[in-house]
Design a protein around this motif. Sequence first.
Motif, PDB file in Angstrom:
ATOM      1  N   LEU A 111     -29.192  29.703  59.283  1.00  0.00           N
ATOM      2  CA  LEU A 111     -30.409  30.506  59.359  1.00  0.00           C
ATOM      3  C   LEU A 111     -31.022  30.554  57.960  1.00  0.00           C
ATOM      4  N   VAL A 112     -32.287  30.195  57.857  1.00  0.00           N
ATOM      5  CA  VAL A 112     -32.980  30.176  56.572  1.00  0.00           C
ATOM      6  C   VAL A 112     -34.165  31.125  56.626  1.00  0.00           C
ATOM      7  N   LEU A 113     -34.183  32.099  55.719  1.00  0.00           N
ATOM      8  CA  LEU A 113     -35.301  33.022  55.593  1.00  0.00           C
ATOM      9  C   LEU A 113     -36.066  32.671  54.328  1.00  0.00           C
ATOM     10  N   GLU A 114     -37.278  32.171  54.488  1.00  0.00           N
ATOM     11  CA  GLU A 114     -38.116  31.899  53.318  1.00  0.00           C
ATOM     12  C   GLU A 114     -38.834  33.183  52.933  1.00  0.00           C
ATOM     13  N   LEU A 115     -38.887  33.464  51.650  1.00  0.00           N
ATOM     14  CA  LEU A 115     -39.294  34.784  51.180  1.00  0.00           C
ATOM     15  C   LEU A 115     -40.669  34.783  50.545  1.00  0.00           C
ATOM     16  N   LYS A 116     -41.306  35.957  50.574  1.00  0.00           N
ATOM     17  CA  LYS A 116     -42.585  36.160  49.902  1.00  0.00           C
ATOM     18  C   LYS A 116     -42.396  36.672  48.479  1.00  0.00           C
ATOM     19  N   GLN A 117     -41.213  37.230  48.177  1.00  0.00           N
ATOM     20  CA  GLN A 117     -40.919  37.751  46.847  1.00  0.00           C
ATOM     21  C   GLN A 117     -39.417  37.739  46.640  1.00  0.00           C
ATOM     22  N   ASN A 118     -38.998  37.918  45.399  1.00  0.00           N
ATOM     23  CA  ASN A 118     -37.570  37.966  45.115  1.00  0.00           C
ATOM     24  C   ASN A 118     -36.951  39.188  45.791  1.00  0.00           C
ATOM     25  N   VAL A 119     -35.795  38.988  46.377  1.00  0.00           N
ATOM     26  CA  VAL A 119     -35.133  40.083  47.085  1.00  0.00           C
ATOM     27  C   VAL A 119     -33.677  40.183  46.660  1.00  0.00           C
ATOM     28  N   THR A 120     -33.102  41.339  46.947  1.00  0.00           N
ATOM     29  CA  THR A 120     -31.653  41.536  46.861  1.00  0.00           C
ATOM     30  C   THR A 120     -31.145  41.667  48.290  1.00  0.00           C
ATOM     31  N   PRO A 121     -30.469  40.653  48.813  1.00  0.00           N
ATOM     32  CA  PRO A 121     -29.999  40.737  50.199  1.00  0.00           C
ATOM     33  C   PRO A 121     -28.711  41.545  50.311  1.00  0.00           C
ATOM     34  N   LYS A 122     -28.600  42.308  51.381  1.00  0.00           N
ATOM     35  CA  LYS A 122     -27.368  43.004  51.741  1.00  0.00           C
ATOM     36  C   LYS A 122     -27.000  42.519  53.141  1.00  0.00           C
ATOM     37  N   VAL A 123     -25.920  41.762  53.250  1.00  0.00           N
ATOM     38  CA  VAL A 123     -25.504  41.191  54.528  1.00  0.00           C
ATOM     39  C   VAL A 123     -24.167  41.817  54.912  1.00  0.00           C
TER      40      VAL A 123
END
Length: 416
Positions: A111-123
């Motif tokens: 699964l690939v999520l292309e982003l609009k801005q830098n994020v900090t992911p919590k999975v």
Amino acid sequence: MTDLPSPGRRRWLKCAGAVWLLSVSKIGLAATPLVAIRIWPSSTYSRLTLESTSPLKYRQFALSKPERVVVDIENMHLNALLKGVGNLVRSDDPYIKSARVGQFSANTVRLVLELKQNVTPKVFTLAPVAGFKNRLVVDLYPASNMSHHHEDDPLLALLDEYNKGDLAQHTPAKTPLPGRAGKDRPMIIMLDPGHGGEDSGAVGKHKTREKDVVLKIARRLKSLIDKQPNMRALMTRNEDVFIPLQVRVAKARRQRADLFISIHADAFTNRAARGSSVFALSTKGATSAAARFLARTQNESDLIGGVSMSGDRYLDHTLLDMVQRLTINDGLKLGKDVLRHMGKINHLHKKTIDQAGFAVLKAPDIPSILVETAFISHPEEERKLRTAHFQQQVAEAILAGIKTWIASSAAHHRVK
């Protein structure tokens, strides 16, 4: 972008059981079936949830140019449900630009999520709870150092501290402020619409969702309060987003709120149950079986909404001392005034205040109440809750109760 119909901001896909064909890998393992995929965008953070009948194993990493979050899900095969994930992304999602999937290996979906801005992911993963099965959750927050970059967004800063595990240390006791509703500062009233995002709250027979109704009532109440002299309303959430219970409490303290009012429209196992109620905190057990049941269901919100950390770091550090006992007494007085005015617009489920250990009422220094506006599980009250007229009546009744409490408190202080 395909516009899939769905209520509110929620986008979802669901596969009927009859459609599922369990794929078999080369090593003979049946792929894990998904039940649903959901994306919850909000201004604070965006959440993607994969719900499945079995626990999901994953590996998560980031790629740049363009910025992407990648999640490899083991023991999974592509199907129509997964292939439709791109259709769930809203054009106004602040964080997710697009979503796509591919069969990375024989038994792994990427699964690939292309982003609009830098994020900090919590999975993180969640075990089955309430009506949910196993869930894999991907939360996308703005890039770290939130407290530095978002001084104007206290909720975002609190969520950053919550995810780092230091919310308690950074939430000092509310410092004394000059006057309540005086010329020095307005009275700050924190409104807390219950539930949100993945946690829909109670759902009526005609699919009315508690989280939607209470948000509308809170917005109406905020509008009324902001028109009052020397009063100002803030909200723990003003959109369809999941906010952990302790973050709601911490936001009220961080904003140095004078009152905290949590708004709900609950359900009961018996559809005949009806009427409005008001609850306050108890540190010594519930005052009735109904209050105990309600507190238990409300305190499950974190399990249903899904939090990435266990424990109750903020509340564990709360000392329920003399300050809290005085606060609870103020909450009881406020609750009685609100309940009396609610009785003018709706049947009362109980004519006295109930108490129980509601996590969301545990600010040690802010008088706090939980208002059950009506039973969404009662068909007639569900119908009323859907109407703008009753929503406005509830907002006006709560404000009238607040004003009565302020007047009586002022008179009490004058006598002393």
